[in-house]
Design an enzyme around this catalytic site. Structure first.
Site, PDB file in Angstrom:
ATOM      1  N   LYS A 195       0.861  -1.181   0.000  1.00 60.41           N
ATOM      2  CA  LYS A 195       0.000   0.000   0.000  1.00 60.41           C
ATOM      3  C   LYS A 195       0.895   1.228   0.000  1.00 60.41           C
ATOM      4  CE  LYS A 195      -3.649   2.391   2.469  1.00 60.41           C
ATOM      5  NZ  LYS A 195      -4.644   2.324   3.539  1.00 60.41           N
ATOM      6  N   ARG A 205     -10.792   9.810   1.746  1.00 59.46           N
ATOM      7  CA  ARG A 205     -10.656  10.527   3.029  1.00 59.46           C
ATOM      8  C   ARG A 205     -11.770  11.564   3.187  1.00 59.46           C
ATOM      9  NH1 ARG A 205      -4.012  11.068   2.920  1.00 59.46           N
ATOM     10  NH2 ARG A 205      -3.618   8.822   2.887  1.00 59.46           N
ATOM     11  N   LYS A 217       1.353   9.978   5.711  1.00 58.50           N
ATOM     12  CA  LYS A 217       1.411   8.567   6.103  1.00 58.50           C
ATOM     13  C   LYS A 217       2.688   7.881   5.611  1.00 58.50           C
ATOM     14  CE  LYS A 217      -3.592   7.985   6.664  1.00 58.50           C
ATOM     15  NZ  LYS A 217      -4.724   7.036   6.533  1.00 58.50           N
ATOM     16  N   GLU A 233       7.560  -6.826   1.340  1.00 60.02           N
ATOM     17  CA  GLU A 233       6.277  -6.838   2.061  1.00 60.02           C
ATOM     18  C   GLU A 233       5.497  -8.116   1.745  1.00 60.02           C
ATOM     19  OE1 GLU A 233       5.075  -5.001   4.355  1.00 60.02           O
ATOM     20  OE2 GLU A 233       6.078  -3.057   4.264  1.00 60.02           O
ATOM     21  N   LYS A 248      -2.155  -1.573  -3.803  1.00 56.19           N
ATOM     22  CA  LYS A 248      -3.027  -0.405  -3.741  1.00 56.19           C
ATOM     23  C   LYS A 248      -2.216   0.873  -3.827  1.00 56.19           C
ATOM     24  CE  LYS A 248      -6.117   1.830  -0.518  1.00 56.19           C
ATOM     25  NZ  LYS A 248      -6.706   1.817   0.773  1.00 56.19           N
ATOM     26  N   SER A 274     -10.196   5.411  -4.811  1.00 53.92           N
ATOM     27  CA  SER A 274     -11.138   6.520  -4.989  1.00 53.92           C
ATOM     28  C   SER A 274     -10.665   7.576  -6.001  1.00 53.92           C
ATOM     29  CB  SER A 274     -11.408   7.178  -3.637  1.00 53.92           C
ATOM     30  OG  SER A 274     -10.205   7.609  -3.032  1.00 53.92           O
ATOM     31  N   TYR A 313     -14.904   0.943  -7.059  1.00 55.49           N
ATOM     32  CA  TYR A 313     -16.153   1.702  -6.945  1.00 55.49           C
ATOM     33  C   TYR A 313     -16.977   1.573  -8.228  1.00 55.49           C
ATOM     34  CZ  TYR A 313     -13.543   3.321  -2.999  1.00 55.49           C
ATOM     35  OH  TYR A 313     -12.807   3.325  -1.838  1.00 55.49           O
TER      36      TYR A 313
HETATM   37  C1  PBG Z   1      -7.081   3.688   5.434  1.00 60.43           C
HETATM   38  C2  PBG Z   1      -7.597   3.398   4.073  1.00 60.43           C
HETATM   39  C3  PBG Z   1      -7.473   4.263   2.981  1.00 60.43           C
HETATM   40  C4  PBG Z   1      -8.121   3.654   1.914  1.00 60.43           C
HETATM   41  C5  PBG Z   1      -8.606   2.436   2.351  1.00 60.43           C
HETATM   42  N1  PBG Z   1      -8.270   2.277   3.701  1.00 60.43           N
HETATM   43  C6  PBG Z   1      -6.900   5.623   2.902  1.00 60.43           C
HETATM   44  C7  PBG Z   1      -5.645   5.934   3.558  1.00 60.43           C
HETATM   45  O1  PBG Z   1      -4.757   5.094   3.750  1.00 60.43           O
HETATM   46  O2  PBG Z   1      -5.504   7.099   3.925  1.00 60.43           O
HETATM   47  C8  PBG Z   1      -8.235   4.276   0.559  1.00 60.43           C
HETATM   48  C9  PBG Z   1      -9.209   3.707  -0.400  1.00 60.43           C
HETATM   49  C10 PBG Z   1      -9.508   4.577  -1.552  1.00 60.43           C
HETATM   50  O3  PBG Z   1      -8.894   5.641  -1.784  1.00 60.43           O
HETATM   51  O4  PBG Z   1     -10.419   4.195  -2.297  1.00 60.43           O
HETATM   52  N2  PBG Z   1      -6.885   2.676   6.310  1.00 60.43           N
END
Ligand code: PBG
Length: 324
Positions: A195, A205, A217, A233, A248, A274, A313
């Site tokens: 990720k 968010r 992050k 990982e 991701k 997203s 989505y």
């Molecule tokens: C956080 C989390 C995130 C997403 C899924 N779980 C955002 C982040 O790490 O800030 C993002 C999913 C998306 O953007 O569709 N645990």
């Protein structure tokens, strides 16, 4: 003389279909759903056209309508009211809280659907981070204890797959042990293996009001410049007992999907996030691209790269447009 004419295999739709290497089906898709407190509530997310936050009563109806289209697996994310957020994300293991209550209701009404839960502190954290914060630092091992508590509460409420999305070290193994010690050996782990610290999470968010309150992050999510680190990982998640390895975001990371699929025997999942969705919707709304065709091209490219599972989505609208 031209001996090889690849165009022959493209000459009409039937032949093109015969030689098509990859396909997408509802069986490959996981549909993320956003949950809010209340009754008969459906709120739009500006940056994600057609995606809503649902109160639990309407969420059940939404799941039912998706099931009619053949979708069977859902990833559930909660929008938690600010006043319930604290440093330890304690609302995440509150059995009477929105998330666990709704999870139970879904599994009671639709025992056959598969629910993937989100294991991460950020929707419940007053700091908006995926880990416990102390003096501006994200603590790893202390966070694992909280994640285990959340995991067990979700397993008890009926989660089929838990999805640790936090990127703390050692969490797949820690959560596997916690599940096994509590007789949840059947609960699967879809680890957010690679990720990345990505700007593509912006609309998500917004949907959850979960942006970090300070900093970013980058001390836990991966640097977009790196690919070998994804293999590291993956090795760790594999050895710690994960059932799926997730990459991701998806689109800017197709090489990572391929690399994990080439090197690991576990199924690879990809999260078409997203921001990837929002870009397509925005350009399509302006008439600059054909949104449906771009959507289909994106989904098939993720499959072709090696993902057998796609969180998107687009899942519901794809299922609608491809209804048998
Ligand atoms: C956080 C989390 C995130 C997403 C899924 N779980 C955002 C982040 O790490 O800030 C993002 C999913 C998306 O953007 O569709 N645990």
């Amino acid at each position: 003389m031209i001996t090889h004419r690849p165009r022959r295999n493209r000459k009409n739709q039937i032949i093109r279909d015969l030689v098509q290497e990859n396909t997408i089906g509802v069986n490959d898709l996981i549909y993320p759903l956003f949950l809010i407190e209340g009754k008969n509530k459906k709120t739009a997310i500006n940056s994600m056209p057609r995606i809503n936050r649902w109160s639990s009563d309407l969420l059940l109806k939404e799941i039912e309508s998706c099931m009619k289209l053949g979708l069977k697996t859902f990833a559930l994310f909660p929008n938690i009211s600010d006043k319930l957020k604290d440093k330890a994300a304690s609302e995440s293991w509150n059995k009477k809280g929105l998330y666990l209550r709704t999870l139970k209701e879904i599994k009671k009404k639709f025992p056959e659907v598969v629910i993937m839960t989100d294991v991460a502190m950020d929707p419940y954290s007053s700091d908006g981070h995926d880990g416990l914060v102390k003096n501006g630092k994200i603590l790893n091992d202390e966070t694992l204890e909280i994640l285990a508590r959340m995991t067990l509460a979700q397993a008890e409420a009926g989660a089929d797959i838990i999805g640790p999305s936090d990127m703390m070290d050692g969490r797949a193994g820690y959560l596997r042990d916690a599940l096994d010690e509590n007789d949840f050996t059947d609960v699967s782990i879809m680890s957010y293996t690679a990720k990345y610290a990505s700007a593509f999470y912006g609309p998500f968010r917004d949907a959850l009001d979960s942006a970090p309150k300070f900093g970013d992050k980058k001390t836990y999510q991966m640097n977009p410049a790196n690919s070998k680190e994804a293999l590291l990982e993956a090795e760790l998640d594999f050895s710690e007992g994960a059932d799926f390895l997730m990459v991701k975001p998806a689109l800017s990371y197709l090489d990572i999907i391929k690399s994990l699929n080439d090197n690991f025997t576990l199924p690879i999942a990809a999260y078409n996030v997203s921001g990837e969705y929002a870009m397509v919707k925005a350009a399509a709304a302006k008439g600059w691209i054909d949104g449906k065709k771009v959507r289909d091209e994106i989904l098939i490219s993720i499959k072709r790269a090696g993902a057998s599972v796609i969180l998107s989505y687009f899942a519901k609208e794809w299922a609608l447009d491809n209804k048998k």
